[in-house]
Design a protein around this motif. Structure first.
Motif, mmCIF file in Angstrom:
data_model
loop_
_atom_site.group_PDB
_atom_site.id
_atom_site.type_symbol
_atom_site.label_atom_id
_atom_site.label_comp_id
_atom_site.label_asym_id
_atom_site.label_seq_id
_atom_site.Cartn_x
_atom_site.Cartn_y
_atom_site.Cartn_z
ATOM 1 N N ARG A 1 -20.688 47.249 0.972
ATOM 2 C CA ARG A 1 -21.875 47.369 0.108
ATOM 3 C C ARG A 1 -21.606 48.310 -1.054
ATOM 4 N NH1 ARG A 1 -24.693 47.391 5.139
ATOM 5 N NH2 ARG A 1 -24.733 49.680 5.107
ATOM 6 N N ARG A 2 -20.869 49.375 -0.802
ATOM 7 C CA ARG A 2 -20.559 50.341 -1.861
ATOM 8 C C ARG A 2 -19.709 49.702 -2.952
ATOM 9 N NH1 ARG A 2 -16.701 55.610 -1.031
ATOM 10 N NH2 ARG A 2 -16.908 56.495 -3.149
ATOM 11 N N ILE A 3 -18.682 48.949 -2.543
ATOM 12 C CA ILE A 3 -17.820 48.296 -3.532
ATOM 13 C C ILE A 3 -18.594 47.236 -4.314
ATOM 14 C CG2 ILE A 3 -15.808 46.799 -3.792
ATOM 15 C CD1 ILE A 3 -14.548 48.267 -1.427
ATOM 16 N N ASN A 4 -19.371 46.430 -3.615
ATOM 17 C CA ASN A 4 -20.143 45.387 -4.291
ATOM 18 C C ASN A 4 -21.160 45.972 -5.256
ATOM 19 O OD1 ASN A 4 -18.830 43.220 -3.052
ATOM 20 N ND2 ASN A 4 -20.192 43.255 -1.284
ATOM 21 N N GLU A 5 -21.769 47.084 -4.892
ATOM 22 C CA GLU A 5 -22.735 47.727 -5.782
ATOM 23 C C GLU A 5 -22.035 48.279 -7.011
ATOM 24 O OE1 GLU A 5 -26.378 49.176 -7.246
ATOM 25 O OE2 GLU A 5 -25.827 47.620 -5.807
ATOM 26 N N TYR A 6 -20.834 48.805 -6.825
ATOM 27 C CA TYR A 6 -20.054 49.322 -7.954
ATOM 28 C C TYR A 6 -19.760 48.203 -8.952
ATOM 29 C CZ TYR A 6 -16.022 51.217 -10.495
ATOM 30 O OH TYR A 6 -15.162 51.611 -11.488
ATOM 31 N N VAL A 7 -19.293 47.058 -8.449
ATOM 32 C CA VAL A 7 -18.981 45.931 -9.327
ATOM 33 C C VAL A 7 -20.253 45.401 -9.987
ATOM 34 C CG1 VAL A 7 -18.071 43.582 -9.412
ATOM 35 C CG2 VAL A 7 -16.942 45.302 -8.001
ATOM 36 N N ARG A 8 -21.340 45.341 -9.230
ATOM 37 C CA ARG A 8 -22.595 44.831 -9.780
ATOM 38 C C ARG A 8 -23.048 45.672 -10.967
ATOM 39 N NH1 ARG A 8 -27.832 45.522 -9.902
ATOM 40 N NH2 ARG A 8 -27.674 47.490 -8.784
ATOM 41 N N GLN B 1 -21.095 47.613 -12.897
ATOM 42 C CA GLN B 1 -20.135 47.516 -13.992
ATOM 43 C C GLN B 1 -20.288 46.217 -14.783
ATOM 44 O OE1 GLN B 1 -18.066 49.942 -15.002
ATOM 45 N NE2 GLN B 1 -18.880 51.270 -13.396
ATOM 46 N N THR B 2 -20.810 45.172 -14.140
ATOM 47 C CA THR B 2 -20.969 43.868 -14.796
ATOM 48 C C THR B 2 -22.438 43.555 -15.065
ATOM 49 O OG1 THR B 2 -20.981 42.734 -12.648
ATOM 50 C CG2 THR B 2 -18.857 42.965 -13.763
ATOM 51 N N TYR B 3 -23.264 44.586 -15.123
ATOM 52 C CA TYR B 3 -24.683 44.448 -15.461
ATOM 53 C C TYR B 3 -25.409 43.456 -14.562
ATOM 54 C CZ TYR B 3 -22.751 46.628 -19.654
ATOM 55 O OH TYR B 3 -22.069 47.449 -20.512
ATOM 56 N N GLY B 4 -25.028 43.461 -13.296
ATOM 57 C CA GLY B 4 -25.701 42.609 -12.325
ATOM 58 C C GLY B 4 -25.230 41.173 -12.288
ATOM 59 N N GLN B 5 -24.234 40.815 -13.112
ATOM 60 C CA GLN B 5 -23.797 39.423 -13.182
ATOM 61 C C GLN B 5 -22.882 39.030 -12.027
ATOM 62 O OE1 GLN B 5 -24.884 37.078 -15.530
ATOM 63 N NE2 GLN B 5 -26.333 38.756 -15.865
ATOM 64 N N VAL B 6 -22.164 39.990 -11.472
ATOM 65 C CA VAL B 6 -21.253 39.705 -10.362
ATOM 66 C C VAL B 6 -21.733 40.470 -9.141
ATOM 67 C CG1 VAL B 6 -18.892 39.831 -9.502
ATOM 68 C CG2 VAL B 6 -19.313 39.324 -11.915
ATOM 69 N N ALA B 7 -22.143 39.755 -8.123
ATOM 70 C CA ALA B 7 -22.665 40.372 -6.901
ATOM 71 C C ALA B 7 -21.921 39.830 -5.696
ATOM 72 C CB ALA B 7 -24.166 40.108 -6.769
ATOM 73 N N ASP B 8 -21.769 40.676 -4.678
ATOM 74 C CA ASP B 8 -21.149 40.274 -3.409
ATOM 75 C C ASP B 8 -19.763 39.683 -3.617
ATOM 76 O OD1 ASP B 8 -23.495 41.053 -2.100
ATOM 77 O OD2 ASP B 8 -24.395 39.077 -2.373
ATOM 78 N N CYS B 9 -18.947 40.372 -4.400
ATOM 79 C CA CYS B 9 -17.609 39.848 -4.691
ATOM 80 C C CYS B 9 -16.686 39.968 -3.490
ATOM 81 C CB CYS B 9 -17.008 40.578 -5.886
ATOM 82 S SG CYS B 9 -16.512 42.282 -5.542
ATOM 83 N N LEU B 10 -16.937 40.936 -2.638
ATOM 84 C CA LEU B 10 -16.071 41.160 -1.490
ATOM 85 C C LEU B 10 -16.894 40.999 -0.228
ATOM 86 C CD1 LEU B 10 -13.087 41.861 -1.283
ATOM 87 C CD2 LEU B 10 -13.715 44.247 -1.006
ATOM 88 N N GLN B 11 -16.619 39.966 0.513
ATOM 89 C CA GLN B 11 -17.457 39.623 1.658
ATOM 90 C C GLN B 11 -17.090 40.395 2.911
ATOM 91 O OE1 GLN B 11 -20.097 37.695 1.283
ATOM 92 N NE2 GLN B 11 -19.617 37.347 -0.866
ATOM 93 N N GLU B 12 -15.795 40.574 3.169
ATOM 94 C CA GLU B 12 -15.390 41.231 4.404
ATOM 95 C C GLU B 12 -13.979 41.787 4.252
ATOM 96 O OE1 GLU B 12 -13.827 37.168 6.638
ATOM 97 O OE2 GLU B 12 -15.678 38.136 7.294
#
Length: 306
Positions: free
Chosen positions: A178-185, A187-198
């Motif tokens: 969740r921490r990594i996905n929130e970081y990416v979200r 950085q990309t203004y919410g356009q990229v979410a849940d990039c890393l599933q497991e």
């Protein structure tokens, strides 16, 4: 970008991320580039040391992916090569050499330090602010708390690649994910979410690269000229009915008879453009096999406004 083609985004992607679990500015460097006479010019940007290799790597990787996985292919050569070059800074001598040679660098002709300064220059150039387009390219490392990286490595990746290292607890995979996905979200203004599933059970590090790109066309498409039920031919037997944009405008264009394809270059507002290559019917594999860095240079000299 001069004679070297700078590959940033594959297939016209607007917002994407490259996330890969493994088992973005420092000083402005000045490098050298080869002129037509074979001599080198000291005034050329340092990224001229790496862009030819990135172009060659992009085409080699595309051909391998196309041969192994028929279907849609989307990747960023700049992201992958930058991430692997960063990783080589923390690898032992033999592994570091293998990574850089795998990217296409000739280490007998180019010093490793010059390669890293070239990537530093490239990242800095891409990050320059522009009033007409927005581009963010970033690298980050999430390291398990049991890892103790050398400070020299952390300083080098920050100076050369603008990369930040974060401590993480991979035994708590849900929280770290969740921490990594929130970081990416963010950085990309919410356009990229849940990039890393497991994560795999033995994951100790995640090396992350993200891209955000947003720009307007230099010649915008009229939304009223969009045909909502146009035919798109996936292959000889499959047709889809999807919205298709239309416009009549001056663009750089050519037909390559030898390669049997049409090539169209469309510009964005600002220093960015997209290149569309449309093979003749049944000629996809021929075009893929023929693509070389020299092909791109040839096209750049043959384009005509039409």
């Amino acid at each position: 970008m001069g004679p070297a083609w700078l590959w940033l985004l594959g297939a016209g992607i607007l917002a994407s991320v490259y996330c890969q679990p493994f088992p973005a500015h420092g000083d402005k460097s000045v490098g050298v580039s080869q002129t037509h006479s074979g001599q080198f010019s000291e005034s050329a940007p340092a990224y001229h040391k790496v862009t030819p290799a990135i172009t060659d790597f992009a085409l080699r990787l595309y051909k391998q992916l196309a041969a192994e996985t028929p279907g849609n292919i989307l990747f960023s050569p700049v992201s992958i090569s930058t991430t692997l070059a960063l990783l080589s800074l923390g690898a032992r001598a033999d592994t570091s050499t293998q990574i850089l040679e795998g990217l296409g660098f000739n280490l007998t002709e180019t010093l490793q330090a010059d390669i890293h300064r070239g990537f530093q220059s490239l990242i800095h150039t891409l990050d320059l602010p522009s009033p007409k387009l927005e581009l963010k390219v970033g690298n980050s490392l999430f390291l398990d708390k049991q890892l103790k990286p050398r400070q020299q490595f952390l300083d080098s990746i920050r100076e050369l690649y603008g990369a930040f290292a974060f401590s993480a607890n991979f035994t708590d995979s849900a929280t770290t994910g969740r921490r990594i996905n929130e970081y990416v979200r963010k950085q990309t203004y919410g356009q990229v979410a849940d990039c890393l599933q497991e994560f795999a059970e033995d994951t100790l590090m995640v090396l992350l690269n993200f891209i955000f790109f947003k720009a307007k066309w230099k010649h915008p498409f009229d939304r009223y000229q969009t045909q909502k039920q146009a035919s798109f031919f996936v292959d000889e037997r499959t047709t889809l009915r999807i919205p298709m944009m239309h416009q009549k405008e001056m663009h750089r264009f050519l037909y390559d008879q030898e390669m049997a394809c049409t090539v169209l270059q469309i510009e964005y507002s600002g220093n960015a453009r997209t290149l569309l290559v449309l093979p003749d019917s049944g000629k996809m594999q021929q075009v893929e096999a023929s693509l070389q860095p020299e092909t791109l240079r040839k096209w750049s000299q043959l384009f005509l406004p039409r």
